[in-house]
Design a protein around this motif. Structure first.
Motif, mmCIF file in Angstrom:
data_model
loop_
_atom_site.group_PDB
_atom_site.id
_atom_site.type_symbol
_atom_site.label_atom_id
_atom_site.label_comp_id
_atom_site.label_asym_id
_atom_site.label_seq_id
_atom_site.Cartn_x
_atom_site.Cartn_y
_atom_site.Cartn_z
ATOM 1 N N UNK A 50 38.170 40.976 2.361
ATOM 2 C CA UNK A 50 39.721 40.863 2.746
ATOM 3 C C UNK A 50 39.782 39.468 3.132
ATOM 4 N N UNK A 51 40.453 38.451 2.305
ATOM 5 C CA UNK A 51 40.722 37.163 2.790
ATOM 6 C C UNK A 51 42.306 37.020 3.236
ATOM 7 N N UNK A 52 42.156 36.153 4.373
ATOM 8 C CA UNK A 52 43.491 35.904 5.007
ATOM 9 C C UNK A 52 44.634 35.351 4.194
ATOM 10 N N UNK A 53 44.254 34.539 3.154
ATOM 11 C CA UNK A 53 45.229 33.667 2.450
ATOM 12 C C UNK A 53 44.503 33.076 1.442
ATOM 13 N N UNK A 54 45.034 32.702 0.346
ATOM 14 C CA UNK A 54 44.700 31.757 -0.583
ATOM 15 C C UNK A 54 45.394 30.454 -0.909
ATOM 16 N N UNK A 82 45.291 38.635 1.748
ATOM 17 C CA UNK A 82 46.455 39.156 2.520
ATOM 18 C C UNK A 82 47.563 38.356 2.490
ATOM 19 N N UNK A 83 47.664 37.049 1.843
ATOM 20 C CA UNK A 83 48.803 36.347 2.074
ATOM 21 C C UNK A 83 49.502 36.052 3.356
ATOM 22 N N UNK A 84 48.735 35.967 4.253
ATOM 23 C CA UNK A 84 48.990 35.684 5.586
ATOM 24 C C UNK A 84 50.309 36.741 5.999
ATOM 25 N N UNK A 85 49.849 38.031 5.684
ATOM 26 C CA UNK A 85 50.440 39.112 6.034
ATOM 27 C C UNK A 85 49.660 40.310 6.820
ATOM 28 N N UNK A 86 49.818 40.133 7.986
ATOM 29 C CA UNK A 86 49.020 41.169 8.741
ATOM 30 C C UNK A 86 49.024 42.805 8.136
ATOM 31 N N UNK A 87 50.397 43.161 7.877
ATOM 32 C CA UNK A 87 50.660 44.426 7.448
ATOM 33 C C UNK A 87 49.793 44.701 5.904
ATOM 34 N N UNK A 88 50.048 43.823 4.991
ATOM 35 C CA UNK A 88 49.215 43.838 3.814
ATOM 36 C C UNK A 88 47.623 43.870 4.135
ATOM 37 N N UNK A 89 47.339 42.891 5.128
ATOM 38 C CA UNK A 89 45.923 42.957 5.182
ATOM 39 C C UNK A 89 45.342 44.146 5.634
ATOM 40 N N UNK A 90 46.192 44.973 6.533
ATOM 41 C CA UNK A 90 45.654 46.155 7.012
ATOM 42 C C UNK A 90 45.604 47.354 5.856
ATOM 43 N N UNK A 91 46.796 47.246 5.023
ATOM 44 C CA UNK A 91 46.769 48.137 4.001
ATOM 45 C C UNK A 91 45.845 47.814 2.944
ATOM 46 N N UNK A 92 45.502 46.576 2.481
ATOM 47 C CA UNK A 92 44.402 46.293 1.877
ATOM 48 C C UNK A 92 43.147 46.581 1.969
ATOM 49 N N UNK A 93 42.873 46.655 3.303
ATOM 50 C CA UNK A 93 41.386 47.179 3.779
ATOM 51 C C UNK A 93 41.357 48.961 3.655
ATOM 52 N N UNK A 94 42.702 49.558 4.097
ATOM 53 C CA UNK A 94 42.275 50.769 4.125
ATOM 54 C C UNK A 94 42.337 51.428 2.186
#
Length: 334
Positions: A50-54, A82-94
């Motif tokens: 899970x990468x924070x951003x590109x 995750x495109x600097x979106x914390x909600x997206x990062x949590x969802x991506x990991x799940x």
């Protein structure tokens, strides 16, 4: 602190509730060839990243190196930004947990925002190896660099270039990374501690620019409108500092020393050309390889270090010739 296997970590975490990250292990950074020899074609694992951003060359290089290295190892590897979106990062990991990953490599947007996803990994007995940025709690190991030291090294070198502690004077524009990010705070604190030793210098902080050049351009334009006597720029990464340098050039402002962090090759070549002053090395490719090596050690029940420091160093006009290589995106550690 050495650990033996992921099950030992789970047992220790159940007993103490958290895990310290305290050991420096430079030997792990040099183990890539051994890992390839030991695991190529034998690492039957699925590893998520899970990468924070590109949005920065640094993070793009991390992704590309990770994908190439995983291919060499024969590891099933998936990377999601995750495109600097914390909600997206949590969802991506799940989503990756649901897909059946055996381990997670995580570069978090900030230290606290991914706590729900880390908790979900713990419940699923999935080890979490943080890389570049760390989290407050719940990870198995952390692979990174001493970002406070990077900032301090730049600050000390800059003070000397400005005439030394007793003679340096003027304003320094500090172009900041991402709010709440541990890397940003460490690079800020290390740099400002060094600058505080020179009473004639004043640091002017920008708005948060998320390590992106375009935002740094806007921030620099804004700061220059309200500040004169600028003698230097310090960016929390080279990409932002290069954006600031672009603004200075467009406005015809000369003599400002531009500094940053990461060893971005564009910045290194600018040092060679006399258009940039100082950077510190932070090779993203080596970070990801070491993170992958550590992940495989965890999954195979081998000894591993909870903190692997991949090292750094200053590049300036005195040694830049040793690091210029236009085939690389970032200066390689030597």
């Amino acid at each position: 602190m050495k650990r033996k296997g992921f099950l030992a970590i789970l047992t220790a975490m159940a007993m103490i509730g958290s895990m310290g990250v305290c050991v420096y292990a430079a030997d792990d950074a040099a183990s890539t060839e051994d890992v390839l020899a030991d695991y190529t074609g034998k690492a039957d694992y699925k590893i998520g990243f899970s990468q924070c951003t590109l949005a920065s060359p640094f993070y793009v290089t991390m992704k590309e190196v990770a994908e190439d290295y995983a291919k060499q190892l024969g590891v099933d590897f998936v990377c999601v930004s995750a495109d600097d979106d914390v909600t997206k990062q949590n969802n991506d990991i799940n989503d990756m947990i649901s897909s059946g990953i055996d381990a997670l490599i995580l570069n978090p947007i900030n230290a606290e925002g991914v706590a729900p996803a880390i908790e979900a990994c713990q419940k699923a007995d999935i080890p979490v190896i943080t890389v570049d940025r760390n989290v407050n709690d719940g990870n198995t190991a952390y692979v990174g660099r001493d970002n406070e030291e990077m900032g301090r090294l730049v600050g000390e070198a800059l003070v000397e270039e400005l005439g030394g502690k007793d003679k340096a004077e003027g304003k320094i524009l500090e172009i900041q990374g991402t709010a709440g990010d541990t890397v940003m705070m460490a690079r800020r604190d290390g740099f400002e501690a060094a600058i505080a030793e020179a009473p004639g210098l004043e640091v002017i902080q920008s708005a948060y620019c998320d390590y992106t050049r375009s935002k740094a351009v806007t921030a620099t334009q804004d700061l220059l409108q309200s500040n004169d006597g600028i003698v230097a720029v310090y960016g929390h990464n080279d990409d932002m500092s290069l954006g600031a340098a672009q603004v200075l050039e467009e406005k015809g402002i000369e003599g400002v020393k531009v500094t940053g962090v990461d060893g971005l090759m564009e910045a290194v070549m600018a040092i060679q050309d006399g258009k940039y002053s100082i950077t510190t090395m932070n090779d993203p490719g080596s970070l990801l390889k070491v993170a992958m090596n550590t992940t495989l050690k965890v999954l195979n029940g081998e000894d591993y270090d909870e903190f692997v420091d991949a090292g750094t160093g200053v590049i300036d006009s005195s040694n830049v010739a040793d690091y210029v290589d236009d085939s690389l995106a970032f200066a390689a550690m030597k």
